[in-house]
Design a protein around this motif. Sequence first.
Motif, PDB file in Angstrom:
ATOM      1  N   CYS A  88       0.875  -1.173   0.000  1.00 28.91           N
ATOM      2  CA  CYS A  88       0.000   0.000   0.000  1.00 28.91           C
ATOM      3  C   CYS A  88       0.912   1.223   0.000  1.00 28.91           C
ATOM      4  N   ARG A  95     -16.740  -5.649   6.602  1.00 34.39           N
ATOM      5  CA  ARG A  95     -15.310  -5.399   6.511  1.00 34.39           C
ATOM      6  C   ARG A  95     -14.705  -5.570   7.902  1.00 34.39           C
ATOM      7  N   TYR A 137      -8.058  -4.199   2.009  1.00 31.30           N
ATOM      8  CA  TYR A 137      -7.996  -2.755   1.929  1.00 31.30           C
ATOM      9  C   TYR A 137      -6.969  -2.214   2.923  1.00 31.30           C
ATOM     10  N   CYS A 138      -6.200  -1.230   2.497  1.00 31.36           N
ATOM     11  CA  CYS A 138      -5.363  -0.515   3.453  1.00 31.36           C
ATOM     12  C   CYS A 138      -6.079   0.770   3.862  1.00 31.36           C
ATOM     13  N   ALA A 139      -5.796   1.215   5.067  1.00 30.85           N
ATOM     14  CA  ALA A 139      -6.454   2.389   5.619  1.00 30.85           C
ATOM     15  C   ALA A 139      -5.464   3.183   6.465  1.00 30.85           C
ATOM     16  N   LYS A 167     -13.378   0.141  11.454  1.00 32.34           N
ATOM     17  CA  LYS A 167     -13.246   0.805  10.165  1.00 32.34           C
ATOM     18  C   LYS A 167     -13.698   2.263  10.262  1.00 32.34           C
ATOM     19  N   TYR A 210     -10.950   5.113  10.651  1.00 34.07           N
ATOM     20  CA  TYR A 210      -9.986   5.402   9.591  1.00 34.07           C
ATOM     21  C   TYR A 210     -10.628   6.280   8.526  1.00 34.07           C
ATOM     22  N   TYR A 251      -9.011   7.440   5.680  1.00 35.61           N
ATOM     23  CA  TYR A 251      -8.454   7.296   4.334  1.00 35.61           C
ATOM     24  C   TYR A 251      -8.350   5.822   3.975  1.00 35.61           C
ATOM     25  N   TRP A 252      -8.767   5.521   2.742  1.00 37.95           N
ATOM     26  CA  TRP A 252      -8.830   4.140   2.290  1.00 37.95           C
ATOM     27  C   TRP A 252      -8.245   3.992   0.894  1.00 37.95           C
TER      28      TRP A 252
END
Length: 126
Positions: free
Chosen positions: A21, A44, A94-96, A110, A113, A115-116
Amino acid sequence: VQLQASGGGVVQPGASLSLSCVASGPTFSRYTMAWFRQAPGKEREFVGGISWSGGAVFYVGSVEGRFIIPRDNAQNTVYLQMNVLQPEDTAAYYCAARNSYGSTYIYTSKDDYAYWGQGTQVTVSS
């Protein structure tokens, strides 16, 4: 910050795979970084996270001992190294990012966070 995840693929059970990422912007080192995953029809879920300095990491129990999250602040990159993959690891990953400079607390929701990155699909199948 903008995040770009990559590295997904199709692997057999027991194999390893590494996701990357990459973040844009000069302040990557101020962010707690996390990986989440989402399987079809499921919520998620948090996989693991690493603090802004790399001094703290936390993993969900189902991946602890198999997955590792290193980060390279000089390269604005966080990784998810996955070992001994199992079919139940199949999901979009997914990175966050969360701006948590100075804190070693790893948030697992989730909603914490802002920003995704886009998801990258990991399929574990024989």
